[in-house]
Design a protein around this motif. Sequence first.
Motif, PDB file in Angstrom:
ATOM      1  N   CYS A  73      65.492  39.397  27.204  1.00  0.00           N
ATOM      2  CA  CYS A  73      66.783  40.006  27.453  1.00  0.00           C
ATOM      3  C   CYS A  73      67.837  39.066  28.323  1.00  0.00           C
ATOM      4  CB  CYS A  73      66.875  41.216  28.171  1.00  0.00           C
ATOM      5  SG  CYS A  73      65.759  40.981  30.079  1.00  0.00           S
ATOM      6  N   ARG A  74      67.349  37.997  28.521  1.00  0.00           N
ATOM      7  CA  ARG A  74      67.989  36.706  29.510  1.00  0.00           C
ATOM      8  C   ARG A  74      68.463  37.250  30.529  1.00  0.00           C
ATOM      9  NH1 ARG A  74      72.220  34.138  28.010  1.00  0.00           N
ATOM     10  NH2 ARG A  74      71.421  32.133  28.475  1.00  0.00           N
ATOM     11  N   ARG A  75      67.983  38.342  31.269  1.00  0.00           N
ATOM     12  CA  ARG A  75      68.268  38.874  32.407  1.00  0.00           C
ATOM     13  C   ARG A  75      67.766  37.726  33.553  1.00  0.00           C
ATOM     14  NH1 ARG A  75      66.207  44.678  35.181  1.00  0.00           N
ATOM     15  NH2 ARG A  75      66.928  44.439  37.140  1.00  0.00           N
ATOM     16  N   VAL A  76      68.397  37.601  34.689  1.00  0.00           N
ATOM     17  CA  VAL A  76      68.053  36.733  35.691  1.00  0.00           C
ATOM     18  C   VAL A  76      67.686  37.596  36.854  1.00  0.00           C
ATOM     19  CG1 VAL A  76      68.775  34.855  37.266  1.00  0.00           C
ATOM     20  CG2 VAL A  76      69.602  35.069  34.776  1.00  0.00           C
ATOM     21  N   PHE A  77      66.529  37.048  37.541  1.00  0.00           N
ATOM     22  CA  PHE A  77      66.117  37.761  38.572  1.00  0.00           C
ATOM     23  C   PHE A  77      66.087  36.858  39.909  1.00  0.00           C
ATOM     24  CE2 PHE A  77      64.258  39.764  35.030  1.00  0.00           C
ATOM     25  CZ  PHE A  77      64.039  41.053  35.099  1.00  0.00           C
ATOM     26  N   TRP A  78      66.306  37.472  41.098  1.00  0.00           N
ATOM     27  CA  TRP A  78      66.416  36.567  42.191  1.00  0.00           C
ATOM     28  C   TRP A  78      65.732  37.539  43.405  1.00  0.00           C
ATOM     29  CZ3 TRP A  78      70.609  38.480  39.668  1.00  0.00           C
ATOM     30  CH2 TRP A  78      71.482  39.080  40.705  1.00  0.00           C
ATOM     31  N   GLU A  79      65.281  36.982  44.548  1.00  0.00           N
ATOM     32  CA  GLU A  79      64.821  37.506  45.548  1.00  0.00           C
ATOM     33  C   GLU A  79      65.754  38.299  46.455  1.00  0.00           C
ATOM     34  OE1 GLU A  79      61.930  34.930  47.335  1.00  0.00           O
ATOM     35  OE2 GLU A  79      60.742  34.828  45.503  1.00  0.00           O
ATOM     36  N   GLY A  80      66.490  39.146  45.917  1.00  0.00           N
ATOM     37  CA  GLY A  80      67.504  40.004  47.011  1.00  0.00           C
ATOM     38  C   GLY A  80      66.948  41.398  47.599  1.00  0.00           C
ATOM     39  N   SER A  81      67.723  41.993  48.023  1.00  0.00           N
ATOM     40  CA  SER A  81      67.423  43.323  48.698  1.00  0.00           C
ATOM     41  C   SER A  81      66.364  43.989  47.971  1.00  0.00           C
ATOM     42  CB  SER A  81      68.598  44.135  49.399  1.00  0.00           C
ATOM     43  OG  SER A  81      69.265  44.348  48.334  1.00  0.00           O
ATOM     44  N   HIS A  82      66.768  44.250  46.532  1.00  0.00           N
ATOM     45  CA  HIS A  82      65.933  45.147  45.855  1.00  0.00           C
ATOM     46  C   HIS A  82      64.630  44.454  45.778  1.00  0.00           C
ATOM     47  CE1 HIS A  82      64.891  47.824  42.749  1.00  0.00           C
ATOM     48  NE2 HIS A  82      64.753  47.055  41.765  1.00  0.00           N
ATOM     49  N   TRP A  83      64.634  43.094  45.489  1.00  0.00           N
ATOM     50  CA  TRP A  83      63.216  42.467  45.454  1.00  0.00           C
ATOM     51  C   TRP A  83      62.534  42.626  46.672  1.00  0.00           C
ATOM     52  CZ3 TRP A  83      60.865  38.733  48.566  1.00  0.00           C
ATOM     53  CH2 TRP A  83      59.515  38.245  48.007  1.00  0.00           C
ATOM     54  N   ARG A  84      62.919  42.659  48.133  1.00  0.00           N
ATOM     55  CA  ARG A  84      62.139  42.828  49.347  1.00  0.00           C
ATOM     56  C   ARG A  84      61.894  44.465  49.270  1.00  0.00           C
ATOM     57  NH1 ARG A  84      66.510  39.541  50.895  1.00  0.00           N
ATOM     58  NH2 ARG A  84      67.955  41.422  51.506  1.00  0.00           N
ATOM     59  N   ARG A  85      62.548  45.450  48.717  1.00  0.00           N
ATOM     60  CA  ARG A  85      61.975  46.720  48.690  1.00  0.00           C
ATOM     61  C   ARG A  85      60.781  46.916  47.789  1.00  0.00           C
ATOM     62  NH1 ARG A  85      67.402  47.990  48.727  1.00  0.00           N
ATOM     63  NH2 ARG A  85      67.682  48.112  46.589  1.00  0.00           N
ATOM     64  N   MET A  86      60.777  45.993  46.696  1.00  0.00           N
ATOM     65  CA  MET A  86      59.563  45.978  45.748  1.00  0.00           C
ATOM     66  C   MET A  86      58.536  45.355  46.327  1.00  0.00           C
ATOM     67  SD  MET A  86      61.207  45.756  41.984  1.00  0.00           S
ATOM     68  CE  MET A  86      62.012  44.280  42.241  1.00  0.00           C
ATOM     69  N   ARG A  87      58.857  44.177  47.079  1.00  0.00           N
ATOM     70  CA  ARG A  87      57.794  43.406  47.678  1.00  0.00           C
ATOM     71  C   ARG A  87      56.997  43.966  48.919  1.00  0.00           C
ATOM     72  NH1 ARG A  87      55.078  38.869  46.480  1.00  0.00           N
ATOM     73  NH2 ARG A  87      53.313  40.230  46.965  1.00  0.00           N
ATOM     74  N   ALA A  88      57.602  44.896  49.507  1.00  0.00           N
ATOM     75  CA  ALA A  88      57.107  45.780  50.482  1.00  0.00           C
ATOM     76  C   ALA A  88      56.040  46.734  50.032  1.00  0.00           C
ATOM     77  CB  ALA A  88      58.223  46.650  51.338  1.00  0.00           C
ATOM     78  N   LEU A  89      56.392  47.210  48.711  1.00  0.00           N
ATOM     79  CA  LEU A  89      55.436  48.114  48.067  1.00  0.00           C
ATOM     80  C   LEU A  89      54.428  47.570  47.447  1.00  0.00           C
ATOM     81  CD1 LEU A  89      54.655  51.033  46.781  1.00  0.00           C
ATOM     82  CD2 LEU A  89      56.308  50.637  44.779  1.00  0.00           C
ATOM     83  N   VAL A  90      54.554  46.234  46.884  1.00  0.00           N
ATOM     84  CA  VAL A  90      53.242  45.411  46.561  1.00  0.00           C
ATOM     85  C   VAL A  90      52.660  44.976  47.600  1.00  0.00           C
ATOM     86  CG1 VAL A  90      52.897  43.241  45.578  1.00  0.00           C
ATOM     87  CG2 VAL A  90      54.801  44.576  44.591  1.00  0.00           C
TER      88      VAL A  90
END
Length: 255
Positions: free
Chosen positions: A229-246
């Motif tokens: 899909c060529r979507r780009v991901f970075w470690e923003g606020s949404h990533w930090r919320r997911m990181r906490a769950l992980v």
Amino acid sequence: MASAVDAVTATFRFYEELNDFLPRAQRGRDCVCACARAATVKHMIEALGVPHTEVELILVNGESCGFDRLLQDRDRVSVYPRFEAFDITPLLRVRGEPLRTTRFVADAHLGGLAHLLRMTGFDTLYDNHFADSEIESIAMREGRIVLTRDRELLKRRGVTHGCYVRAIKATPQLREIFSRLDLGRSARPFSLCLDCNAPLRRIDKTEVDGRVPPGVLARHDRFATCACCRRVFWEGSHWRRMRALVDELLPPGTA
């Protein structure tokens, strides 16, 4: 219909969470059932409402057996779910081997769970248009574990590995599946695209110029992209919320 000569009577007892599938009056107690002489253990377990994929061990008259064991008059059948605390290696489990690779296919009601499993690195197929027959076919063809809240789907002959998901919302569902299948040590967080289920690859900051907002480009140095899909991901606020769950799900030292 079976005649009185052909009919047999067997006593069933289900243990622990398998009782969730039974009518309240049958939970935690012996259940005496009339069944045809040709009935197998699997047939009667599912006739009583318990999907075979939820069963780990069956004892008939105290001896372990497989699903294809033919019932005989006055058999006593004890049916157990997955064991958490005891080693039952010497006994005959009802399926020969675990799947070599942990991969899933989720039914139409588990889109949120599918996205969270992808977040933790587990290959999970999901399409809210999948029919039950298609899910069964995919599971057979690709060796996938079926995830569903539909117990009838788990009773299909071609489904050898599956989980009935008890929780209603996606995050508790993820915690439930991680606990039941002991997924923590095999997770590979943030390695798959949440939308495409395809592998992510690291991408240089210079390659995302024009593909992310200018503020994001200025604040971050680490990026990944999906080739589909060529979507780009970075470690923003949404990533930090997911990181906490992980971090909550993984064993200490593996995050």
